[in-house]
Design an enzyme around this catalytic site. Sequence first.
Site, mmCIF file in Angstrom:
data_model
loop_
_atom_site.group_PDB
_atom_site.id
_atom_site.type_symbol
_atom_site.label_atom_id
_atom_site.label_comp_id
_atom_site.label_asym_id
_atom_site.label_seq_id
_atom_site.Cartn_x
_atom_site.Cartn_y
_atom_site.Cartn_z
ATOM 1 N N ARG A 65 0.832 -1.210 0.000
ATOM 2 C CA ARG A 65 0.000 0.000 0.000
ATOM 3 C C ARG A 65 0.866 1.259 0.000
ATOM 4 N NH1 ARG A 65 -5.257 -1.511 3.693
ATOM 5 N NH2 ARG A 65 -5.848 -3.293 2.454
ATOM 6 N N ASP B 162 -15.021 8.222 10.950
ATOM 7 C CA ASP B 162 -13.959 7.372 10.423
ATOM 8 C C ASP B 162 -12.641 8.126 10.560
ATOM 9 O OD1 ASP B 162 -14.199 4.673 8.480
ATOM 10 O OD2 ASP B 162 -12.301 5.773 8.263
HETATM 11 C C1 LIG Z 1 -13.450 -2.588 6.940
HETATM 12 S S1 LIG Z 1 -14.137 -0.982 7.171
HETATM 13 C C2 LIG Z 1 -15.653 -1.376 8.006
HETATM 14 C C3 LIG Z 1 -16.768 -0.433 7.642
HETATM 15 C C4 LIG Z 1 -18.143 -0.772 8.260
HETATM 16 N N1 LIG Z 1 -18.132 -0.581 9.685
HETATM 17 C C5 LIG Z 1 -18.572 -2.167 7.911
HETATM 18 O O1 LIG Z 1 -18.587 -3.056 8.771
HETATM 19 O O2 LIG Z 1 -18.896 -2.406 6.743
HETATM 20 C C6 LIG Z 1 -13.119 -0.372 8.510
HETATM 21 C C7 LIG Z 1 -13.118 1.146 8.636
HETATM 22 O O3 LIG Z 1 -12.477 1.478 9.863
HETATM 23 C C8 LIG Z 1 -11.725 2.657 9.682
HETATM 24 N N2 LIG Z 1 -10.695 2.736 10.731
HETATM 25 C C9 LIG Z 1 -9.525 2.052 10.824
HETATM 26 N N3 LIG Z 1 -8.848 2.424 11.922
HETATM 27 C C10 LIG Z 1 -9.617 3.353 12.552
HETATM 28 C C11 LIG Z 1 -9.453 4.126 13.737
HETATM 29 N N4 LIG Z 1 -8.363 4.007 14.498
HETATM 30 N N5 LIG Z 1 -10.423 5.006 14.075
HETATM 31 C C12 LIG Z 1 -11.533 5.135 13.297
HETATM 32 N N6 LIG Z 1 -11.739 4.444 12.167
HETATM 33 C C13 LIG Z 1 -10.790 3.560 11.795
HETATM 34 C C14 LIG Z 1 -11.162 2.512 8.280
HETATM 35 O O4 LIG Z 1 -10.786 3.756 7.720
HETATM 36 C C15 LIG Z 1 -12.325 1.847 7.535
HETATM 37 O O5 LIG Z 1 -13.112 2.769 6.855
#
Ligand SMILES: C[S@@+](CC[C@H](N)C(=O)[O-])C[C@H]1O[C@@H](n2cnc3c(N)ncnc32)[C@H](O)[C@@H]1O
Length: 261
Positions: free
Chosen positions: A5, A116
């Site tokens: 990435r 997010d």
């Molecule tokens: C795999 S997606 C899941 C989205 C949704 N909750 C779902 O289940 O479909 C994970 C999300 O978590 C966010 N994320 C990762 N680390 C994070 C953090 N420390 N604080 C807030 N968001 C975070 C990422 O940017 C991403 O958009």
Amino acid sequence: MVETRLRKRLQQLGIDSFAAYWRRLTDARHRETELVALTDVLTTNKTEFLREAAHFTLLGESVLPHLYQTGAGVRTPLRVWSAASSTGEEPYTLAMLLDQWGRSRRPFEYSILGTDISTRVLEQARLGAYQERAIAALPESWRQSYLLRARGSSAPAPFRINAALRARVQFGYLNLMDDDYRLPDRYHIIFCRNVLIYFNRPTQAAVIGKLIEWLVPGGYLFVGHSESLQGSDFPLATLVPSVYRHLPAWQSGEMAIRRAS
Ligand SMILES: C[S@@+](CC[C@H](N)C(=O)[O-])C[C@H]1O[C@@H](n2cnc3c(N)ncnc32)[C@H](O)[C@@H]1O
């Protein structure tokens, strides 16, 4: 994964070594913008409308009726927080479900917050524009009620969430690893799904502890199907694995032990 990435970002910048990238990242002139770009390339943002559909069924059949009985949505709006909302499919699914559910109940008011860490996905979520394959999982009647067909070839995607539903969902930046979340209110329902898997055990426990602080007593926490909190020591009752109810202090085991001693 991190290396692949990061290489993408190096290519975008025309930088040929990680050492040179590190210098850019630690250079005060670029640091702030580069950290945003770095977060955008490192996060996994996979999401879908109606993902893990059993959660939405449970919400409509048990959680909402129970909260509504206690006055949530009647005297004050029912507040829902999607704590890793990615490109918006999760909070908009919640908005569609709440809107449908509230049609046969008046009064019923609700608001949804999506947060997010990635500013790129937050921008996409605010826009609320989606490809045809992304909306395929939604029932036809929901598509009719909440999606508009974009006009003109310059539209970012062929479908857009309509303005009324978009107005129900606010989006903002929040890093779940921060010490203090600084939110405007506590929530009746928190969805924190498919993000805990990226954290180590102590971080998961710290994040869950903070989420619980932001739940109203008796509120509900949803985590991803593969993120069960089984065996952890939180003031939560398990509804089904991955859905929990915040126990008011007087019901929690800790309080019972204190009373007994
Ligand atoms: C795999 S997606 C899941 C989205 C949704 N909750 C779902 O289940 O479909 C994970 C999300 O978590 C966010 N994320 C990762 N680390 C994070 C953090 N420390 N604080 C807030 N968001 C975070 C990422 O940017 C991403 O958009």
